[in-house]
Every structure is written in C-alpha cells, then in structure tokens.
Design an enzyme around this catalytic site. Structure first.
Site, PDB file in Angstrom:
ATOM      1  N   GLU A  70      14.211   4.615   3.463  1.00  0.00           N
ATOM      2  CA  GLU A  70      13.771   3.288   3.039  1.00  0.00           C
ATOM      3  C   GLU A  70      14.754   2.622   2.080  1.00  0.00           C
ATOM      4  OE1 GLU A  70       9.984   2.847   0.981  1.00  0.00           O
ATOM      5  OE2 GLU A  70      10.218   0.680   1.141  1.00  0.00           O
ATOM      6  N   ASP A  88      10.672   8.429   3.516  1.00  0.00           N
ATOM      7  CA  ASP A  88      10.171   7.526   2.479  1.00  0.00           C
ATOM      8  C   ASP A  88      10.092   8.361   1.198  1.00  0.00           C
ATOM      9  OD1 ASP A  88       8.938   5.720   0.844  1.00  0.00           O
ATOM     10  OD2 ASP A  88       7.593   4.971   2.416  1.00  0.00           O
ATOM     11  N   ILE A  90       9.286   7.721  -1.903  1.00  0.00           N
ATOM     12  CA  ILE A  90       7.981   7.559  -2.555  1.00  0.00           C
ATOM     13  C   ILE A  90       7.204   6.530  -1.743  1.00  0.00           C
ATOM     14  CG2 ILE A  90       6.717   6.808  -4.611  1.00  0.00           C
ATOM     15  CD1 ILE A  90       8.951   7.790  -6.355  1.00  0.00           C
ATOM     16  N   ASP A  91       6.170   6.966  -1.079  1.00  0.00           N
ATOM     17  CA  ASP A  91       5.305   6.021  -0.374  1.00  0.00           C
ATOM     18  C   ASP A  91       4.126   5.731  -1.291  1.00  0.00           C
ATOM     19  OD1 ASP A  91       4.442   4.488   1.946  1.00  0.00           O
ATOM     20  OD2 ASP A  91       2.766   5.889   1.918  1.00  0.00           O
ATOM     21  N   THR A  93       4.836   3.205  -4.031  1.00  0.00           N
ATOM     22  CA  THR A  93       5.576   2.997  -5.292  1.00  0.00           C
ATOM     23  C   THR A  93       4.748   2.205  -6.315  1.00  0.00           C
ATOM     24  OG1 THR A  93       7.698   3.143  -4.186  1.00  0.00           O
ATOM     25  CG2 THR A  93       7.689   1.994  -6.280  1.00  0.00           C
ATOM     26  N   ASP A 215       7.092   4.751   6.818  1.00  0.00           N
ATOM     27  CA  ASP A 215       5.693   4.818   6.388  1.00  0.00           C
ATOM     28  C   ASP A 215       4.876   5.722   7.311  1.00  0.00           C
ATOM     29  OD1 ASP A 215       5.926   2.848   4.295  1.00  0.00           O
ATOM     30  OD2 ASP A 215       5.895   1.282   5.827  1.00  0.00           O
TER      31      ASP A 215
HETATM   32  C1  IPD Z   1       3.922   0.774   1.057  1.00  0.00           C
HETATM   33  C2  IPD Z   1       2.628   1.555   1.087  1.00  0.00           C
HETATM   34  C3  IPD Z   1       1.453   0.618   1.227  1.00  0.00           C
HETATM   35  C4  IPD Z   1       1.572  -0.247   2.468  1.00  0.00           C
HETATM   36  C5  IPD Z   1       2.883  -1.012   2.419  1.00  0.00           C
HETATM   37  C6  IPD Z   1       4.061  -0.052   2.301  1.00  0.00           C
HETATM   38  P1  IPD Z   1       6.048   1.723  -0.329  1.00  0.00           P
HETATM   39  O1  IPD Z   1       5.046   1.652   0.969  1.00  0.00           O
HETATM   40  O2  IPD Z   1       2.593   2.482   2.141  1.00  0.00           O
HETATM   41  O3  IPD Z   1       0.251   1.326   1.325  1.00  0.00           O
HETATM   42  O4  IPD Z   1       0.497  -1.136   2.515  1.00  0.00           O
HETATM   43  O5  IPD Z   1       3.004  -1.774   3.575  1.00  0.00           O
HETATM   44  O6  IPD Z   1       5.255  -0.785   2.249  1.00  0.00           O
HETATM   45  O7  IPD Z   1       6.745   0.401  -0.420  1.00  0.00           O
HETATM   46  O8  IPD Z   1       5.221   2.035  -1.495  1.00  0.00           O
HETATM   47  O9  IPD Z   1       6.955   2.824   0.093  1.00  0.00           O
HETATM   48 CA    CA Z   2       6.310   3.260   2.267  1.00  0.00          CA
HETATM   49 CA    CA Z   3       8.818   3.845  -0.507  1.00  0.00          CA
END
Ligand code: IPD
Ligand code: CA
Ligand code: CA
Length: 267
Positions: A70, A88, A90-91, A93, A215
């Site tokens: 990412e 990813d 950190i999913d 963030t 994701d």
């Molecule tokens: C996000 C998270 C969030 C989702 C967003 C993503 P990130 O990832 O998964 O739940 O609704 O569309 O972008 O940016 O925290 O890696």
């Molecule tokens: Ca993510």
């Molecule tokens: Ca992320």
C-alpha cells in the site's frame, strides 16, 4: 525451481510476528501522522517502516518475488504473473492512530493469480489468522470450522455508514432495505479484520464499495477456504491487481443478498 511454500509460509509467519512486535513497541512513542489522498486518509511512519521491513526480508530471501504494498515501496505491478506478496502494513490506520487497537497486518501471497497463503495479524490481541489454501484456516493453532449457511434476518452485516447515504459508488437506496432487514450492522474500520470476522462466524457478511487489493488479498482466501464467497458487489471475481467493491459472505447469504437486494449485479 518450484517454490517451497512450506518455507515461505514459515518465514512469512516469523516476519509478521516480528513486525507486530515492533508495532507494539511503538505504542508509547509519539506518531508522525500525515494525510494522503484526503484529510481522513492517514499514514504514519510505522505504516511505512512496517512495509519496508517486509520488503527487506522478502528481497533478501526471495529476490524473484514481487511486492504490491500500500505505501508504495514495492514494485509497480500491472499483471499477476509469478509470485506476488500483497501487503497492507497496517489495515485500519485510523484506528491505529486514534485507538491503538482494531487494526491488523494483512499479507496475501499469490502465484500466477492464484492465492497460496493468507496472513492477517491482529497485533494487539496477538491473534494470527492464517491459511495455506487447501489446508484449512487457523486462528493461532486452532483450526476454524467450515462456515454455516446464514439468512438475512439472522445476519450481522458489516458496512460503513458511508454507503447508506448518497455516494458516488452505488445508489444507496439499494442498500437501505438490506440494512433494515438484517439483525444488525457493524463497522470496525479494518477490512482485513472484518473479513476474519466473517471467517470466524462473528459476523455473517461484509460489504465495501471501494477497497484496494491489499485490503482483501489475504481475507478472501480465508473466507473462500471455509466455504464462504468473496466477489465484487456485482458478483464478479475479485482482481488482485486493481481494487473494486467487495462483498464477502457466508454461504447461502451471498446468493440471497445478490438476488433479493443487489438485483444480481444488474444495477
Ligand atoms: C482502510 C480500512 C477501512 C476501509 C478503507 C481502507 P487503511 O485501510 O480497511 O476499514 O473502509 O477503505 O482503506 O487505509 O487503514 O489501510
Ligand atoms: Ca487497508
Ligand atoms: Ca494500510
């Protein structure tokens, strides 16, 4: 030479645990938080360092593997040949920054477009969800059972409120009857965790209108391994190079929602 998937799996698990340990160690420190595409699209130096950590390990051990990350430190990838690590760091963030919980590291490893390994690490709970496709899904050492069928009136659906008010991706009026008919809705703020919650049966389905491959690359392998379904909201196969909408669900429920609420994708 053929890939040694057992070895790759072992290394990936060691690295994801070590990355998690580093993230936990960062908790007392002050974060540098920056906005990316918009003021709510956050990144910290921990996201970046975590991705770089994986890239160093992968390049050192598997120089011919490619990386789709990412934060952009990996390769520019436009086709799915060879082995690709989809990361990813950190999913969730926003949760990481505001709550120091409800986030995960997500890694999907694919070979010529076929899912081989999925890892999702809930760092705060020290819970590693993992799959080697064909060999079952595990939460730490516990094997997860196959998913049961579910029906809309008894289902918990995860989705963001964004998709039930006017938005650019879907006629939100399509989703209102579904939200009214399910038993309850949830929004956890981490797509990877929402997918493992489907895999563990804690929730029954998850819908998002806009996700990137990092994701869902790992999560969809777990849900499918357990007999659930993962497609776009129009019912198409998910693409691991380009993002799309995502609809992940227990068996039975996917069909029911597609047919009765999403008009089999003909909207
Ligand atoms: C996000 C998270 C969030 C989702 C967003 C993503 P990130 O990832 O998964 O739940 O609704 O569309 O972008 O940016 O925290 O890696
Ligand atoms: Ca993510
Ligand atoms: Ca992320």
């Amino acid at each position: 030479m053929a890939n040694n998937w057992e070895e790759i799996d072992t290394y990936a698990k060691v690295w994801i645990k070590e990355a998690g340990e580093r993230i936990r160690a960062s908790f007392p420190k002050t974060l540098n938080v920056h906005a990316k595409s918009n003021p709510n699209d956050l990144v910290t130096e921990i996201d970046q360092q975590t991705e770089q950590f994986f890239i160093e390990k992968i390049r050192g051990n598997y120089p011919d593997h490619r990386i789709l990350g990412e934060e952009g430190f990996g390769d520019n990838i436009d086709q799915d040949s060879g082995v690709i690590w989809i990361i990813d760091p950190i999913d969730g963030t926003m949760n990481f920054v505001h709550q120091q919980r409800n986030f995960a590291i997500s890694i999907g490893i694919y070979e010529n477009g076929k899912g081989k390994i999925g890892l999702i690490y809930d760092v705060v709970h020290d819970e590693l969800y993992h799959v080697r496709t064909g060999n079952g899904v595990y939460l730490n050492d516990r094997k997860l059972p196959a998913l049961n069928k579910a029906a809309v009136p008894e289902a918990i659906l995860a989705l963001n409120a964004t998709w039930v008010v006017e938005n650019k991706r879907i006629n939100h009026e399509l989703l209102i009857p579904l939200v009214q008919k399910v038993r309850g809705t949830r929004s956890y703020g981490s797509a990877a965790l929402e997918m493992v919650y489907v895999a563990t049966g804690r929730i029954d389905a998850y819908i998002s209108l806009r996700l990137a491959p990092w994701d869902y690359a790992a999560g969809i392998l777990m849900v499918e391994e357990l007999g659930g379904q993962a497609t776009t909201l129009r019912g198409d196969k998910l693409d691991i190079i380009n993002g799309s909408s995502v609809f992940v669900s227990k068996p039975g429920l996917h069909q029911e929602i597609m047919r009765n609420y999403l008009k089999d994708g003909k909207w």
